[in-house]
Design a protein around this motif. Structure first.
Motif, PDB file in Angstrom:
ATOM      1  N   HIS A 174     -22.013   3.922   0.369  1.00  0.00           N
ATOM      2  CA  HIS A 174     -23.228   3.110   0.433  1.00  0.00           C
ATOM      3  C   HIS A 174     -22.821   1.678   0.118  1.00  0.00           C
ATOM      4  O   HIS A 174     -22.168   1.416  -0.898  1.00  0.00           O
ATOM      5  N   ALA A 185     -17.595   0.698  -5.166  1.00  0.00           N
ATOM      6  CA  ALA A 185     -16.973  -0.076  -4.080  1.00  0.00           C
ATOM      7  C   ALA A 185     -17.656  -1.433  -3.936  1.00  0.00           C
ATOM      8  O   ALA A 185     -16.996  -2.447  -3.678  1.00  0.00           O
ATOM      9  N   ARG A 206     -15.867   5.781   5.152  1.00  0.00           N
ATOM     10  CA  ARG A 206     -14.795   5.143   4.390  1.00  0.00           C
ATOM     11  C   ARG A 206     -13.552   4.958   5.269  1.00  0.00           C
ATOM     12  O   ARG A 206     -12.874   3.942   5.185  1.00  0.00           O
ATOM     13  N   GLU A 238       0.852  -1.189   0.000  1.00  0.00           N
ATOM     14  CA  GLU A 238       0.000   0.000   0.000  1.00  0.00           C
ATOM     15  C   GLU A 238       0.884   1.234   0.000  1.00  0.00           C
ATOM     16  O   GLU A 238       1.767   1.372   0.843  1.00  0.00           O
ATOM     17  N   ASP A 261     -11.547  -0.589  -8.915  1.00  0.00           N
ATOM     18  CA  ASP A 261     -11.366   0.569  -9.792  1.00  0.00           C
ATOM     19  C   ASP A 261     -10.168   0.399 -10.720  1.00  0.00           C
ATOM     20  O   ASP A 261     -10.064   1.092 -11.725  1.00  0.00           O
TER      21      ASP A 261
HETATM   22  C1  LIG Z   1     -17.226  10.880  -3.834  1.00  0.00           C
HETATM   23  C2  LIG Z   1     -17.315   9.397  -4.078  1.00  0.00           C
HETATM   24  C3  LIG Z   1     -18.366   8.692  -3.536  1.00  0.00           C
HETATM   25  C4  LIG Z   1     -18.478   7.318  -3.757  1.00  0.00           C
HETATM   26  N1  LIG Z   1     -19.528   6.661  -3.201  1.00  0.00           N
HETATM   27  C5  LIG Z   1     -19.644   5.339  -3.384  1.00  0.00           C
HETATM   28  C6  LIG Z   1     -20.707   4.623  -2.744  1.00  0.00           C
HETATM   29  O1  LIG Z   1     -21.516   5.189  -2.006  1.00  0.00           O
HETATM   30  N2  LIG Z   1     -20.775   3.278  -2.956  1.00  0.00           N
HETATM   31  C7  LIG Z   1     -19.900   2.621  -3.765  1.00  0.00           C
HETATM   32  O2  LIG Z   1     -20.048   1.394  -3.937  1.00  0.00           O
HETATM   33  N3  LIG Z   1     -18.879   3.278  -4.376  1.00  0.00           N
HETATM   34  C8  LIG Z   1     -18.718   4.606  -4.198  1.00  0.00           C
HETATM   35  N4  LIG Z   1     -17.674   5.266  -4.771  1.00  0.00           N
HETATM   36  C9  LIG Z   1     -16.691   4.502  -5.594  1.00  0.00           C
HETATM   37  C10 LIG Z   1     -15.660   3.836  -4.691  1.00  0.00           C
HETATM   38  O3  LIG Z   1     -15.016   4.808  -3.919  1.00  0.00           O
HETATM   39  C11 LIG Z   1     -14.610   3.053  -5.479  1.00  0.00           C
HETATM   40  O4  LIG Z   1     -15.230   2.298  -6.473  1.00  0.00           O
HETATM   41  C12 LIG Z   1     -13.818   2.133  -4.543  1.00  0.00           C
HETATM   42  O5  LIG Z   1     -13.093   2.882  -3.597  1.00  0.00           O
HETATM   43  C13 LIG Z   1     -12.865   1.239  -5.326  1.00  0.00           C
HETATM   44  O6  LIG Z   1     -12.133   0.452  -4.423  1.00  0.00           O
HETATM   45  P1  LIG Z   1     -10.705  -0.127  -4.847  1.00  0.00           P
HETATM   46  O7  LIG Z   1     -10.206  -0.897  -3.667  1.00  0.00           O
HETATM   47  O8  LIG Z   1     -10.807  -0.805  -6.141  1.00  0.00           O
HETATM   48  O9  LIG Z   1      -9.782   1.158  -5.119  1.00  0.00           O
HETATM   49  P2  LIG Z   1      -9.382   2.364  -4.187  1.00  0.00           P
HETATM   50  O10 LIG Z   1     -10.414   2.655  -3.171  1.00  0.00           O
HETATM   51  O11 LIG Z   1      -8.982   3.472  -5.094  1.00  0.00           O
HETATM   52  O12 LIG Z   1      -8.086   1.841  -3.413  1.00  0.00           O
HETATM   53  C14 LIG Z   1      -6.845   1.723  -4.059  1.00  0.00           C
HETATM   54  C15 LIG Z   1      -5.762   1.621  -3.003  1.00  0.00           C
HETATM   55  O13 LIG Z   1      -4.519   1.387  -3.662  1.00  0.00           O
HETATM   56  C16 LIG Z   1      -3.541   2.294  -3.184  1.00  0.00           C
HETATM   57  N5  LIG Z   1      -2.605   2.489  -4.302  1.00  0.00           N
HETATM   58  C17 LIG Z   1      -2.779   3.247  -5.418  1.00  0.00           C
HETATM   59  N6  LIG Z   1      -1.743   3.093  -6.253  1.00  0.00           N
HETATM   60  C18 LIG Z   1      -0.900   2.212  -5.679  1.00  0.00           C
HETATM   61  C19 LIG Z   1       0.333   1.619  -6.075  1.00  0.00           C
HETATM   62  N7  LIG Z   1       0.900   1.910  -7.259  1.00  0.00           N
HETATM   63  N8  LIG Z   1       0.929   0.746  -5.236  1.00  0.00           N
HETATM   64  C20 LIG Z   1       0.362   0.440  -4.027  1.00  0.00           C
HETATM   65  N9  LIG Z   1      -0.799   0.973  -3.605  1.00  0.00           N
HETATM   66  C21 LIG Z   1      -1.429   1.834  -4.426  1.00  0.00           C
HETATM   67  C22 LIG Z   1      -4.309   3.530  -2.759  1.00  0.00           C
HETATM   68  O14 LIG Z   1      -3.613   4.286  -1.811  1.00  0.00           O
HETATM   69  C23 LIG Z   1      -5.587   2.892  -2.184  1.00  0.00           C
HETATM   70  O15 LIG Z   1      -5.429   2.557  -0.821  1.00  0.00           O
HETATM   71  C24 LIG Z   1     -17.528   6.634  -4.558  1.00  0.00           C
HETATM   72  C25 LIG Z   1     -16.455   7.353  -5.101  1.00  0.00           C
HETATM   73  C26 LIG Z   1     -16.340   8.709  -4.867  1.00  0.00           C
HETATM   74  C27 LIG Z   1     -15.176   9.445  -5.475  1.00  0.00           C
END
Ligand SMILES: Cc1cc2nc3c(=O)[nH]c(=O)nc-3n(C[C@H](O)[C@H](O)[C@H](O)COP(=O)(O)OP(=O)(O)OC[C@H]3O[C@@H](n4cnc5c(N)ncnc54)[C@H](O)[C@@H]3O)c2cc1C
Length: 498
Positions: free
Chosen positions: A48, A344, A116, A33, A331
């Motif tokens: 949510h 999420a 979050r 991370e 994502d």
């Molecule tokens: C304002 C807002 C509201 C939202 N509301 C909702 C909601 O209500 N419900 C919902 O389902 N979704 C919601 N989303 C979408 C949701 O936030 C994302 O889809 C979700 O966080 C994706 O999770 P993830 O683990 O794939 O990626 P991320 O949450 O982006 O986590 C990626 C992680 O990887 C780390 N990282 C990045 N690059 C590297 C690297 N090169 N090496 C090591 N670590 C790295 C980052 O620090 C982070 O900890 C919302 C998004 C936003 C912007």
């Protein structure tokens, strides 16, 4: 077989949920991370979580962590009221798109909300030996012996059997694994902030906004959303077992508020992304002068330290690819508009599905690449449904179901997708969405294209020919064992529409 060495890039919701699942089953998993600790950065606001997410979390977390998750979550009222700018209720909207597809524990509601930051803290509990903070994954090398060398930003390398990119929308691993995959600007901007919910602020907020997620927007599609988070059990003994910071946070209730607008009506990006939080709040107040005073007053309550501007972005769906021991989830592969509120949840679903496949690999039922291929095939089907869609013609804050319009060229990896590469292709109103070429057991079917139901029935069509107005397709329903049962199907395509 020897214990699989799994490296996960990124300790967000997807990466950490998968790490819990695999760690509980004794797999050798390491998460890298980039942040230096769990609380070094505020990871955002409120999420949510629907039954898709709760199903994944329930399967992954130890029972005590699951209970901690529930105690710190909010359980809002059902529904998602819609208002105009005068706070007059508009006709209710179909909220089916926000519902999950999971089978959660029976006594919890379909819709939960979580902080979050609290979710992040919970997901890191018990995995202290698994997560390496302050290390970025910058790439990888595939080795002839079927291992992968993971490249870290400190110049170190680490050997693994599987590399999983969970490093978010700017994924470094995806950039190498699928260099043709693109992220696009959806043309909408958010200004986001928290309002602390205390007795004092609650008294100043219209009561109807305090019970569930609400949206208000005007005829210009400028919107203000309000999402309260009231912790369901702040006195839980499980919270009292945590450190002081955790306990203090888990007692805080707040509302997420989002001002949203299409970018041509927002201040220019150069200004938006350099303005002070105070200036952003003043700007929002100025944009809402003709709105109901009670709505404008909620903006007065914004905690300025939490105000920030965001761009709505999305991945563009890509066609099927040959599986390998490097894969992506969340994502990192199918980022979608945050306005859909399911990014999420879909990331957690990936963690669940990929976890299942990897456990089947360690149980000796599958080879690694076969397991990854099975995950990717399932993930492409549900994951790309929300990606690269423009909602309601690009309006921000509209939580209508994913749109029927797919933005961007639909290019088949087998060179036979629909439509010219340079032109977006639209699909009919009938609830069908064009996505990627069909693949069976990880192999792309030449000359195919997948047509999936927006409602998620997971159906597909092989479409070998096309006329200007319709496609004749061989209709296939694909079971998990990938059996094909062809019948005929005609899919209308409103050709020429953008
Ligand atoms: C304002 C807002 C509201 C939202 N509301 C909702 C909601 O209500 N419900 C919902 O389902 N979704 C919601 N989303 C979408 C949701 O936030 C994302 O889809 C979700 O966080 C994706 O999770 P993830 O683990 O794939 O990626 P991320 O949450 O982006 O986590 C990626 C992680 O990887 C780390 N990282 C990045 N690059 C590297 C690297 N090169 N090496 C090591 N670590 C790295 C980052 O620090 C982070 O900890 C919302 C998004 C936003 C912007």
């Amino acid at each position: 077989m020897s214990v699989l060495r799994i490296v996960i890039a990124g300790g967000g919701p997807a990466g950490m949920t998968l790490a819990h699942r695999l760690h509980r089953h004794g797999l050798d998993v390491t998460v890298y991370e980039r942040d230096c600790g769990v609380a070094t950065r505020d990871p955002g606001y409120r999420l949510h979580i629907n039954s898709t997410g709760t199903t994944a979390l329930h399967a992954a977390l130890e029972p005590a962590l699951w209970e901690l998750f529930l105690a710190t979550s909010g359980m809002p009222d059902e529904g998602m009221p819609l208002y105009d700018e005068h706070l007059t209720l508009r006709p209710a909207r179909d909220t089916k798109a926000t519902e999950g597809v999971g089978a959660p524990v029976s006594d919890i509601p379909e819709h939960l909300v979580v902080s979050r930051s609290t979710l992040r803290r919970i997901l890191h509990l018990g995995l202290e030996q698994v997560v390496r903070f302050g290390v970025k994954v910058v790439g990888y090398r595939s080795n002839p012996d079927s291992t992968v060398t993971v490249l870290l930003d400190d110049g170190q390398t680490v050997e693994a059997d599987v590399l999983i990119a969970a490093d978010g929308i700017n994924s470094a691993v995806r950039a190498q694994r699928l260099p043709h995959a693109r992220v696009i600007d959806l043309g909408a901007r958010h200004i986001v902030a928290k309002i602390p919910l205390t007795d004092q602020t609650r008294a100043m907020i219209p009561a109807q906004l305090l019970t569930t997620f609400s949206l208000a927007y005007d005829s210009d599609h400028t919107g203000l959303t309000f999402g309260p988070l009231e912790r369901s059990n702040p006195d839980s003994p499980l919270i009292k077992e945590q450190d002081d910071e955790f306990q203090a946070e888990a007692r805080e209730n707040f509302a997420l508020t989002i001002f949203n607008s299409v970018n041509e009506k927002m201040m220019p990006d150069a200004e938006l992304f350099t303005a002070s939080p105070q200036r952003l709040r003043d700007y929002v107040m100025a944009r809402l002068t003709s709105w109901h005073p009670a709505l404008v007053d909620t903006v007065q309550l914004w905690d300025v330290t939490t105000v920030q501007a965001l761009t709505l972005r999305s991945c563009v769906p890509v066609g099927a690819w040959e599986p390998s021991n490097v894969t992506m989830m969340g994502d990192a592969i199918h980022a979608m508009s945050s306005a859909l509120g399911i990014g999420a949840n879909t990331a957690l679903r990936d963690a669940h599905v990929l976890g299942e496949e990897l456990l089947a690999v360690t149980d000796g039922y599958r080879a690694v690449v076969e397991g990854v291929g099975a995950y990717e095939e399932r993930m492409r089907d549900y994951g790309f449904r929300g990606s690269a869609t423009v909602r309601g013609g690009g309006r921000a804050g509209d939580r209508s179901p994913p749109a029927t319009r797919v933005v961007g060229p639909l290019r088949s990896t087998a060179g036979s997708g629909f439509g010219p590469d340079s032109r977006p292709t639209a699909l009919s109103r009938g609830g069908w969405m064009l996505s990627s070429p069909l693949s069976v057991n990880g192999k792309v079917v030449p000359g195919s294209v997948r047509v999936g139901s927006r409602r998620g029935q997971g159906s597909m069509a092989v479409a070998p020919c096309r006329s200007s107005s319709h496609v004749s397709a061989r209709w296939c329903r694909i079971s998990s064992a990938a059996r094909l049962a062809p019948t005929r199907l005609r899919v209308s395509i409103p050709d020429g529409r953008p």
